[in-house]
Every structure is written in C-alpha cells, then in structure tokens.
Design an enzyme around this catalytic site. Sequence first.
Site, PDB file in Angstrom:
ATOM      1  N   CYS A   1       0.784  -1.237   0.000  1.00  0.00           N
ATOM      2  CA  CYS A   1       0.000   0.000   0.000  1.00  0.00           C
ATOM      3  C   CYS A   1       0.819   1.292   0.000  1.00  0.00           C
ATOM      4  O   CYS A   1       0.658   2.117  -0.889  1.00  0.00           O
ATOM      5  CB  CYS A   1      -0.943   0.012   1.200  1.00  0.00           C
TER       6      CYS A   1
HETATM    7  P1  NAD Z   1      -4.763  -8.559  -4.131  1.00  0.00           P
HETATM    8  O1  NAD Z   1      -3.911  -8.458  -5.332  1.00  0.00           O
HETATM    9  O2  NAD Z   1      -4.326  -9.348  -2.956  1.00  0.00           O
HETATM   10  O3  NAD Z   1      -6.185  -9.147  -4.566  1.00  0.00           O
HETATM   11  C1  NAD Z   1      -6.890  -8.746  -5.701  1.00  0.00           C
HETATM   12  C2  NAD Z   1      -7.719  -9.932  -6.199  1.00  0.00           C
HETATM   13  O4  NAD Z   1      -8.531  -9.503  -7.287  1.00  0.00           O
HETATM   14  C3  NAD Z   1      -6.878 -11.100  -6.720  1.00  0.00           C
HETATM   15  O5  NAD Z   1      -7.255 -12.283  -6.060  1.00  0.00           O
HETATM   16  C4  NAD Z   1      -7.226 -11.159  -8.217  1.00  0.00           C
HETATM   17  O6  NAD Z   1      -7.216 -12.476  -8.743  1.00  0.00           O
HETATM   18  C5  NAD Z   1      -8.617 -10.567  -8.219  1.00  0.00           C
HETATM   19  N1  NAD Z   1      -9.071 -10.044  -9.502  1.00  0.00           N
HETATM   20  C6  NAD Z   1      -8.365  -9.331 -10.428  1.00  0.00           C
HETATM   21  N2  NAD Z   1      -9.170  -9.023 -11.474  1.00  0.00           N
HETATM   22  C7  NAD Z   1     -10.387  -9.528 -11.190  1.00  0.00           C
HETATM   23  C8  NAD Z   1     -11.635  -9.530 -11.882  1.00  0.00           C
HETATM   24  N3  NAD Z   1     -11.796  -8.941 -13.077  1.00  0.00           N
HETATM   25  N4  NAD Z   1     -12.685 -10.144 -11.303  1.00  0.00           N
HETATM   26  C9  NAD Z   1     -12.560 -10.759 -10.100  1.00  0.00           C
HETATM   27  N5  NAD Z   1     -11.404 -10.799  -9.420  1.00  0.00           N
HETATM   28  C10 NAD Z   1     -10.332 -10.189  -9.950  1.00  0.00           C
HETATM   29  O7  NAD Z   1      -5.097  -7.057  -3.718  1.00  0.00           O
HETATM   30  P2  NAD Z   1      -5.387  -6.495  -2.218  1.00  0.00           P
HETATM   31  O8  NAD Z   1      -4.127  -6.377  -1.462  1.00  0.00           O
HETATM   32  O9  NAD Z   1      -6.546  -7.220  -1.643  1.00  0.00           O
HETATM   33  O10 NAD Z   1      -5.827  -4.996  -2.586  1.00  0.00           O
HETATM   34  C11 NAD Z   1      -7.053  -4.723  -3.228  1.00  0.00           C
HETATM   35  C12 NAD Z   1      -7.274  -3.218  -3.214  1.00  0.00           C
HETATM   36  O11 NAD Z   1      -7.420  -2.759  -1.875  1.00  0.00           O
HETATM   37  C13 NAD Z   1      -6.122  -2.407  -3.806  1.00  0.00           C
HETATM   38  O12 NAD Z   1      -6.632  -1.283  -4.454  1.00  0.00           O
HETATM   39  C14 NAD Z   1      -5.321  -2.000  -2.579  1.00  0.00           C
HETATM   40  O13 NAD Z   1      -4.579  -0.833  -2.788  1.00  0.00           O
HETATM   41  C15 NAD Z   1      -6.434  -1.778  -1.566  1.00  0.00           C
HETATM   42  N6  NAD Z   1      -6.028  -1.965  -0.165  1.00  0.00           N
HETATM   43  C16 NAD Z   1      -5.199  -2.991   0.187  1.00  0.00           C
HETATM   44  C17 NAD Z   1      -4.852  -3.168   1.529  1.00  0.00           C
HETATM   45  C18 NAD Z   1      -3.912  -4.281   1.944  1.00  0.00           C
HETATM   46  O14 NAD Z   1      -3.525  -4.292   3.107  1.00  0.00           O
HETATM   47  N7  NAD Z   1      -3.531  -5.207   1.092  1.00  0.00           N
HETATM   48  C19 NAD Z   1      -5.356  -2.305   2.504  1.00  0.00           C
HETATM   49  C20 NAD Z   1      -6.225  -1.297   2.112  1.00  0.00           C
HETATM   50  C21 NAD Z   1      -6.557  -1.132   0.769  1.00  0.00           C
END
Ligand code: NAD
Length: 415
Positions: free
Chosen positions: A260
């Site tokens: 992040c």
């Molecule tokens: P991640 O990469 O772990 O997970 C994203 C998921 O989305 C993956 O499993 C992927 O296969 C799936 N995906 C991609 N395209 C898709 C589609 N068309 N349909 C369905 N699924 C699809 O990402 P994350 O860490 O969970 O982060 C997600 C969002 O949240 C980002 O924008 C991130 O900046 C934000 N965020 C993350 C955190 C954190 O701690 N990781 C905290 C706050 C906010």
Amino acid sequence: MRISIIGSGYVGLITGACFAQLGNDVTLVDIDKEKVEAINNRISPIYEEGLNELLNQVHIEATSDYHRIIDTDMIFLCVGTPINKSGNMSLRYITKATEQIARVLTDKKDYCLVVVKSTLVPGTTEELLIPTLERSGKKVGGDFGICMSPEFLREGKAVYDFMHPVRVIIGEYDKRSGDMLVNLCNKFNAPILRTGLKTAEMMKLASNTFLATKITFINEIGNICKQLGIDTYEVAKGMGFDERIGSKFLNAGIGFGGSCLPKDLRALVASSRKQGYEPRFLREVLRLNDRQALIPVELLKKHIPLKDATIGLLGLAFKPETDDVRDSRAIRIVQTLLAEGAVVKAYDPLAAENFKRLFPQIQYVTKQEVLKCDAIIIITEWEEFSNLDYKGKIVIDGRRVLKAREARIYEGVCW
Ligand code: NAD
C-alpha cells in the site's frame, strides 16, 4: 443482506469473511480459479491471523462466474490497483471487473449498491467506474447506487481491524447509496464520516502518504542520530509523548514497503503531475525511502568485502505477521547483494515461498543456517529474531532487534 465481493485478495477475502460472520449472505468472485478452489475448501490463500478459523466458521461461497451474483444487494469491488511501468495506478483490473459487473447489471431486475473498496486516485469512480457501469443500460441513482469506502486494514491484523475500524469513510454518489451502506456499517462501533466520492478517494491516499512521510521523517532523524551517536528510538520516545506528534510510526529503520504505502504514494505523485502540479515533497519521500534500503549494504561493506561473501538475511516479508513480500525492503537488498557478487541465504517464517517466486536463485535456509553466514542483515522485525544467539557474529540491524547487540560487530541503520 446479500453481499458479493469482487476480488478475493487480502481486502476482498477479509471483507467477505467478516461480513459473513456478521450474518450476511456472502459470495466471493475471483478470476483466479486456484484461489476460488482454496476458499471453497476453507483454506485461506493468504496468511492472516484468525482468517483460517473464520473461514471454517462462516458460510461463504467463492466462484469465477459473475452471473452467480445476479440477486445480490451490494457488490464490493476489491480488486488490485497496482502501479504500472509508467508509474501510474493501473486501472486494468478495476476496469475489467467493472465491465463484468455492468454485464450483470444489464440483466438485474432490482436496485443494488456498488461499493468501491479498491484504492483509487481521486476522480476514478466518477470518471471511469460510473460511465462503465452505465454501459449496462442502467442509470446511477435510479437503477443502482455507488459508494467509495476505502479500506484501512493493516496486514497481519486485518481481521481485527475490519471488525474494529477506527472510522468508516463513506463517499456517496447520493443519499440513497450512502444510507444503504451506513445501514450495513452501523454494526461497527466507529464514527461514520459521509462525504463525496472524490474526497473519499483522496482520504485514503492522503492517509497512506502521511504514514509514509512520518516513517521517512524519523528515518532522516535516525540517519542524523547515527552520525551523532544518539539512539533514535530514545529520541522518538521523547517525541511521541506529544499528542500532536503521536508515538506510532516513529520506528526508524530501513523504510516502508508493502502493497500500500509505496504504491499509493507513487499513484498520488503521478496523478498530481497529470493535473499539472509537481509534488516535490512527496517525490523526495519516495527517493529517500529508496535510498534507506541501501544503507544496510553500505554499512556491511565497511566490515567485509561482499564479493563471494555469504550474507544471511533474517526476514523477507515487508513486515512481521504476514507472508506478503510486495515491495518488501528485502527485494532491494537482495538485488544489491547479488550485484556485489555475494552469496545470499535467507530465512523468513512465512514469506519464503512468496519470495522464492521473485528470487529463485538465492538459498532459502533455516535461521540457524543464516547465523552461520559471514554476516547477517536483519530485515523484518519478527519476534523470534529476539531469541537468537548472535554472539560472535557480524550483524547489520535494519529493525532494532535489541538482542542482536550482543554480536561481535553490530551496526544499527539509524542508531
Ligand atoms: P490482491 O492483489 O491481494 O487481490 C486482488 C484480487 O482480485 C486477486 O485475487 C485477483 O485475482 C482478483 N481479480 C483481479 N481481477 C479480477 C476480476 N476482473 N474479477 C474478479 N477478481 C479479480 O489485492 P489487495 O491487497 O486485496 O488490494 C485490493 C485493493 O485494496 C487495492 O486497491 C489495494 O490498494 C487496496 N487496499 C489494500 C490493503 C492491503 O492491506 N492489502 C489495505 C487497504 C486497501
């Protein structure tokens, strides 16, 4: 409430599991079939404290078929928004996922609310997501509503953070959208702040940028303290009593990483430049953070030549209690050590498998093996590193593990 979650990564899976525990009917959608299978077999694809137990308690279903969410009341968008090669936030996944939701909306009979949890640069929900959803033939405000509600969970404590938020931010397209999400979030004992879509997007980026800046600030103080023979941690303790400063995020070291902070900071810099404003201060934070990761290797070179030396790394995850190595400081350190001709052996209690995908060429060993190396760098402050026997070793400490001070040669990066 029937809730669908698009994207079952860190944010989506936690959101889904927690809303299911709160009594909602949850369906997770992910294009990654292995992830879907693991979730349906009640095995978490990621490590998070309490998540496996939670998955085994709740009724939750995962699928790759978007049409399974046709009867849903709310759709949470939780796909990744990484940085692309040009340094901008990549909207590839969120665009595709929104197009797929639009197809579902076309056939959907009743009103539903789309809630954006993915982090976005200001304006994206209004300028990209709403027009894409309206290609379904349905109208925002009438046929569907939309909110932008950024997520603030900390990896490693994500289940706890989700259930105990310090605030809930609801950026709303209109009152009806906001009211529906407030109804769902009322269960949390936290203040709810209702605002516009763009403001909510900015609140997330500004929060992470502030945290990144605070870490960079204390690292800079730490670099000065190191020159003066002062312990930065004592200085930080003294500063932290002042409630205008606060005691958190004042741990000097080798800088911030993870999925992040670096990404959100880069995204804000890039989007600000696009708007015609050069964010010099934020660019400098990024530059200084990059430089900070190189300090352990510089310190090491003062004590041994790196060519053909065996260097042991303690920790690969970007922080303790997670298996996440995205933008971990270990990446930069390993690249530099390999470029200097060192042999690298590494240990991490959870993240070795993920790191192996990035660096198959280094050796993954036990912590005892790491202790036998010519020198050791501590990269992640795992609790277990406080119980090792460092006597007789050369240790460069990136995270201030007190026990390591018993080493024959000990150097802290900022102390
Ligand atoms: P991640 O990469 O772990 O997970 C994203 C998921 O989305 C993956 O499993 C992927 O296969 C799936 N995906 C991609 N395209 C898709 C589609 N068309 N349909 C369905 N699924 C699809 O990402 P994350 O860490 O969970 O982060 C997600 C969002 O949240 C980002 O924008 C991130 O900046 C934000 N965020 C993350 C955190 C954190 O701690 N990781 C905290 C706050 C906010």
